[in-house]
Design a protein around this motif. Structure first.
Motif, PDB file in Angstrom:
ATOM      1  N   GLN A 275       0.278 -35.387  23.294  1.00  0.00           N
ATOM      2  CA  GLN A 275      -1.127 -34.153  23.206  1.00  0.00           C
ATOM      3  C   GLN A 275      -2.313 -34.982  21.501  1.00  0.00           C
ATOM      4  O   GLN A 275      -3.549 -35.571  22.480  1.00  0.00           O
ATOM      5  CB  GLN A 275      -0.808 -33.168  22.955  1.00  0.00           C
ATOM      6  CG  GLN A 275      -1.069 -32.394  24.544  1.00  0.00           C
ATOM      7  CD  GLN A 275      -1.476 -32.551  25.727  1.00  0.00           C
ATOM      8  OE1 GLN A 275      -3.073 -33.066  25.660  1.00  0.00           O
ATOM      9  NE2 GLN A 275      -0.577 -32.375  26.923  1.00  0.00           N
ATOM     10  N   ILE A 276      -1.235 -35.299  20.732  1.00  0.00           N
ATOM     11  CA  ILE A 276      -1.920 -36.114  18.798  1.00  0.00           C
ATOM     12  C   ILE A 276      -2.603 -37.274  19.794  1.00  0.00           C
ATOM     13  O   ILE A 276      -3.504 -37.712  19.479  1.00  0.00           O
ATOM     14  CB  ILE A 276      -0.991 -35.269  18.376  1.00  0.00           C
ATOM     15  CG1 ILE A 276      -0.974 -34.016  18.114  1.00  0.00           C
ATOM     16  CG2 ILE A 276      -1.966 -36.472  17.451  1.00  0.00           C
ATOM     17  CD1 ILE A 276      -0.060 -34.019  17.405  1.00  0.00           C
ATOM     18  N   ALA A 277      -1.841 -38.450  20.633  1.00  0.00           N
ATOM     19  CA  ALA A 277      -2.065 -39.510  20.594  1.00  0.00           C
ATOM     20  C   ALA A 277      -3.120 -40.282  21.629  1.00  0.00           C
ATOM     21  O   ALA A 277      -4.154 -40.315  20.955  1.00  0.00           O
ATOM     22  CB  ALA A 277      -0.801 -39.850  20.804  1.00  0.00           C
TER      23      ALA A 277
ATOM     24  N   PRO B 217     -11.091 -40.958  18.585  1.00  0.00           N
ATOM     25  CA  PRO B 217     -10.713 -40.720  16.653  1.00  0.00           C
ATOM     26  C   PRO B 217     -11.451 -40.139  15.527  1.00  0.00           C
ATOM     27  O   PRO B 217     -10.904 -39.827  14.647  1.00  0.00           O
ATOM     28  CB  PRO B 217     -11.201 -42.252  16.708  1.00  0.00           C
ATOM     29  CG  PRO B 217     -11.523 -42.730  17.548  1.00  0.00           C
ATOM     30  CD  PRO B 217     -11.565 -42.010  18.575  1.00  0.00           C
ATOM     31  N   GLU B 218     -12.838 -40.532  15.910  1.00  0.00           N
ATOM     32  CA  GLU B 218     -13.677 -39.317  14.662  1.00  0.00           C
ATOM     33  C   GLU B 218     -12.916 -37.763  14.677  1.00  0.00           C
ATOM     34  O   GLU B 218     -13.016 -37.756  13.810  1.00  0.00           O
ATOM     35  CB  GLU B 218     -15.658 -39.823  14.841  1.00  0.00           C
ATOM     36  CG  GLU B 218     -15.552 -39.419  15.546  1.00  0.00           C
ATOM     37  CD  GLU B 218     -15.060 -39.502  17.543  1.00  0.00           C
ATOM     38  OE1 GLU B 218     -15.271 -38.867  18.575  1.00  0.00           O
ATOM     39  OE2 GLU B 218     -14.224 -40.075  17.769  1.00  0.00           O
ATOM     40  N   VAL B 219     -12.866 -37.355  15.690  1.00  0.00           N
ATOM     41  CA  VAL B 219     -12.281 -36.093  15.738  1.00  0.00           C
ATOM     42  C   VAL B 219     -10.774 -35.993  14.905  1.00  0.00           C
ATOM     43  O   VAL B 219     -10.721 -34.518  13.886  1.00  0.00           O
ATOM     44  CB  VAL B 219     -11.876 -35.234  17.054  1.00  0.00           C
ATOM     45  CG1 VAL B 219     -11.276 -34.300  16.717  1.00  0.00           C
ATOM     46  CG2 VAL B 219     -13.468 -35.130  17.364  1.00  0.00           C
ATOM     47  N   TYR B 220     -10.451 -36.998  15.546  1.00  0.00           N
ATOM     48  CA  TYR B 220      -8.479 -37.135  13.984  1.00  0.00           C
ATOM     49  C   TYR B 220      -8.823 -37.077  13.118  1.00  0.00           C
ATOM     50  O   TYR B 220      -8.316 -36.644  12.024  1.00  0.00           O
ATOM     51  CB  TYR B 220      -7.815 -38.248  15.002  1.00  0.00           C
ATOM     52  CG  TYR B 220      -6.215 -38.201  14.360  1.00  0.00           C
ATOM     53  CD1 TYR B 220      -5.683 -36.748  14.771  1.00  0.00           C
ATOM     54  CD2 TYR B 220      -6.185 -39.278  13.000  1.00  0.00           C
ATOM     55  CE1 TYR B 220      -4.300 -37.044  14.534  1.00  0.00           C
ATOM     56  CE2 TYR B 220      -5.286 -39.249  12.653  1.00  0.00           C
ATOM     57  CZ  TYR B 220      -4.148 -38.742  13.225  1.00  0.00           C
ATOM     58  OH  TYR B 220      -3.206 -38.846  12.434  1.00  0.00           O
ATOM     59  N   MET B 221      -9.574 -38.126  12.282  1.00  0.00           N
ATOM     60  CA  MET B 221      -9.826 -38.340  11.431  1.00  0.00           C
ATOM     61  C   MET B 221     -10.753 -37.123  10.771  1.00  0.00           C
ATOM     62  O   MET B 221      -9.998 -37.142   9.414  1.00  0.00           O
ATOM     63  CB  MET B 221     -11.404 -39.327  11.330  1.00  0.00           C
ATOM     64  CG  MET B 221     -10.535 -40.618  11.591  1.00  0.00           C
ATOM     65  SD  MET B 221      -8.648 -41.273  10.548  1.00  0.00           S
ATOM     66  CE  MET B 221      -8.515 -42.027   9.791  1.00  0.00           C
ATOM     67  N   GLN B 222     -11.500 -36.079  10.956  1.00  0.00           N
ATOM     68  CA  GLN B 222     -12.074 -34.763  10.638  1.00  0.00           C
ATOM     69  C   GLN B 222     -10.939 -33.889  10.437  1.00  0.00           C
ATOM     70  O   GLN B 222     -11.588 -32.705   9.865  1.00  0.00           O
ATOM     71  CB  GLN B 222     -12.839 -34.590  11.401  1.00  0.00           C
ATOM     72  CG  GLN B 222     -14.449 -35.160  11.878  1.00  0.00           C
ATOM     73  CD  GLN B 222     -15.167 -34.885  12.567  1.00  0.00           C
ATOM     74  OE1 GLN B 222     -15.001 -34.364  13.352  1.00  0.00           O
ATOM     75  NE2 GLN B 222     -16.120 -35.586  13.030  1.00  0.00           N
ATOM     76  N   THR B 223      -9.579 -34.164  11.277  1.00  0.00           N
ATOM     77  CA  THR B 223      -8.558 -32.867  10.861  1.00  0.00           C
ATOM     78  C   THR B 223      -7.873 -33.039   9.633  1.00  0.00           C
ATOM     79  O   THR B 223      -7.321 -34.444   9.514  1.00  0.00           O
ATOM     80  CB  THR B 223      -7.915 -33.510  12.297  1.00  0.00           C
ATOM     81  OG1 THR B 223      -8.587 -32.825  13.550  1.00  0.00           O
ATOM     82  CG2 THR B 223      -6.706 -31.961  12.078  1.00  0.00           C
TER      83      THR B 223
ATOM     84  N   ALA C 129      -0.041 -41.522  16.138  1.00  0.00           N
ATOM     85  CA  ALA C 129      -1.411 -41.873  15.502  1.00  0.00           C
ATOM     86  C   ALA C 129      -1.396 -42.082  14.031  1.00  0.00           C
ATOM     87  O   ALA C 129       0.024 -41.939  13.661  1.00  0.00           O
ATOM     88  CB  ALA C 129      -2.299 -40.594  15.764  1.00  0.00           C
ATOM     89  N   PRO C 130      -2.064 -42.455  12.931  1.00  0.00           N
ATOM     90  CA  PRO C 130      -1.869 -42.995  11.785  1.00  0.00           C
ATOM     91  C   PRO C 130      -1.894 -42.040  10.617  1.00  0.00           C
ATOM     92  O   PRO C 130      -2.923 -40.154  11.187  1.00  0.00           O
ATOM     93  CB  PRO C 130      -3.479 -43.756  11.515  1.00  0.00           C
ATOM     94  CG  PRO C 130      -3.745 -43.448  12.793  1.00  0.00           C
ATOM     95  CD  PRO C 130      -3.543 -43.352  14.035  1.00  0.00           C
ATOM     96  N   GLY C 131      -1.616 -42.069  10.045  1.00  0.00           N
ATOM     97  CA  GLY C 131      -1.083 -40.437   8.951  1.00  0.00           C
ATOM     98  C   GLY C 131      -0.705 -39.981   9.280  1.00  0.00           C
ATOM     99  O   GLY C 131      -1.361 -38.106   9.090  1.00  0.00           O
TER     100      GLY C 131
END
Length: 459
Positions: free
Chosen positions: A140-142, A149-155, A203-205
């Motif tokens: 789900q994270i992937a 990706p922008e939502v992921y980076m804001q998390t 996902a990275p990080g």
């Protein structure tokens, strides 16, 4: 209790979820969960519940679901005003407003990519306890990272539903516990650390966003001052790590090593306490929520009560009494006649159709009615034992089988279950077993701390 659809109609959920137009994506609004917590605590307060007497608390959340905290949310969570309900303070804290949950099946491509990245389905199962499943959190994270990706980076932090709920009580990001973390396709179940190869494939990080996993019996800290000020909790009340609903149910049913709990419902589910598991392509191995040195296994069989009811209707005139008489009239072992009954595509194993074999191992088109009935019940229970043993389960001299669900009321069916496993069968009431298991886990840890204090003061 709070009923999401009825008590919180403003979220417009059906069964507490949103089923999206692709019929594969299923989510729940995070703020609905927060508001439900507000609502239930207010109900308890109105009823006169004395929160000051609570010494420790724990809880459970639906497995696999995930919550995405926006950057900066930790300060809002830590400093929430006790003058406001929590959902008002946290309304801008989530980078993903609608959390993917266990019913979601939209991540097939992410599952394939994860298995390929680590060397195949069996290799992934050997690392994490399960092959890739669409509902599992890593996939789900992937999906979120690949599509937004922008939502992921804001998390800044990703929680499971269980650690999210614990965070609300802690006033800080609660760590993921070993047991619920085992249902993510990300945790190395042997070393109990995140798998670098699985994280990198998703996902990275990601490791930083997940935090370090902890034993399921961990005391996370005292309850947040918000709850002392708003509801009267003691500032000394301890928050014990929350876990998933299935692990909490294992605690609630008080399973011990060698025991099996079997839920005989629409689908049949097995809970197993295992010392030395052997992860396979079917079933799940999770870290044990009660004893972190051991493991629990989950097996789900889709063709459960509906299959039994169909054979009852076809062979016993729709009567459970006639069905039971037919079981009594045939010998254990069914004179070598065996059947596999899958009206719908089975999960364990992946198969469909009705398959009958006589004592000479020849496939046949039908059985006499009483033979059909015993072939169904013996076949279902033999499959459960075989797949349990493939996961490393061993029947022991002290093994108990704890049966629940609709079919557990039929003593003739339970006798076949006892015969197949060569173990005594008991019936149990598992109503709210996850909640009860959470209370057991809280008092277990609190009692341990109390004994530790006694040893410290009176060595």
């Amino acid at each position: 209790n709070v009923h999401f659809d009825k008590d919180l109609p403003e979220f417009k959920t059906q069964g507490g979820v949103y089923i999206h137009s692709d019929r594969l994506t299923v989510t729940s609004p995070v703020l609905m969960w927060v508001k439900a917590l507000d609502m239930i605590l207010e109900k308890m307060k109105s009823s006169g519940f004395n929160f000051s007497q609570v010494r420790a608390l724990s809880g459970a959340g639906q497995q696999h679901g995930s919550v995405y905290w926006k950057k900066g949310s930790i300060e809002i969570l830590k400093n929430a005003s006790s003058e406001l309900p929590l959902h008002q303070s946290l309304k801008a804290c989530f980078s993903v407003a609608n959390s993917p949950i266990w019913m979601d099946s939209s991540t097939a491509s992410q599952c394939s990519a994860l298995e390929k990245a680590v060397g195949g389905a069996q290799r992934l199962a050997s690392i994490t306890g399960s092959r890739a499943y669409e509902r599992f959190t890593g996939n789900q994270i992937a999906k979120i990272y690949s599509q937004n990706p922008e939502v992921y980076m804001q998390t800044e932090r990703i929680s499971l539903v269980s650690s999210f709920a614990a965070s609300l009580f802690l006033g800080a990001y609660a760590p993921i516990d070993y047991s619920d973390g085992s249902g993510m396709n990300l945790l190395q179940i042997w070393e109990k650390v995140w798998s670098a190869s699985c994280l990198d494939a998703c996902a990275p990080g990601l490791e930083e966003k997940l935090g370090c996993p902890v034993p399921s019996h961990s005391v996370l800290g005292p309850i947040c001052p918000y709850y002392s000020q708003r509801y009267g909790f003691s500032p000394d009340c301890k928050v014990v790590a929350f876990t998933g609903d299935n692990p909490a149910s294992l605690a609630g049913m008080r399973l011990q090593e060698g025991d099996i709990a079997i839920s005989l419902g629409t689908s049949d589910t097995l809970f197993l306490w295992i010392q030395e598991p052997t992860p396979a392509l079917e079933g799940h191995i999770l870290c044990n929520p009660v004893d972190s040195r051991t493991y629990m296994a989950l097996l789900c069989f889709k063709n459960g009560s509906l299959m039994r009811e169909r054979i009852r209707d076809d062979c016993a005139s729709g009567s459970w009494d006639e069905f039971s008489k037919a079981l009594s009239s045939t010998a254990a072992g069914n004179n070598g006649n065996l059947g596999f009954y899958f009206d719908v595509m089975e999960i364990t194993p992946e198969a469909v159709g009705i398959h009958r074999f006589n004592k000479d191992n020849q496939k046949v088109s039908g059985f006499p009615k009483e033979v059909e009935i015993r072939a169904l019940i013996e076949g279902q229970f033999m499959a459960k034992r075989i797949h349990a043993e493939k996961l490393g389960y061993k029947v022991m001299s002290r093994t108990r089988i704890l049966a629940t669900g609709g079919a557990s009321h039929n003593k003739k069916i339970l006798q076949v279950l006892s015969d197949v496993f060569n173990a005594p069968v008991y019936t149990i009431d598992t109503t709210n077993s996850a909640c009860l298991g959470s209370a057991y886990r809280a008092i277990h840890v609190f009692s341990f701390l109390f004994l530790l204090c006694l040893v410290t003061f009176f060595p």
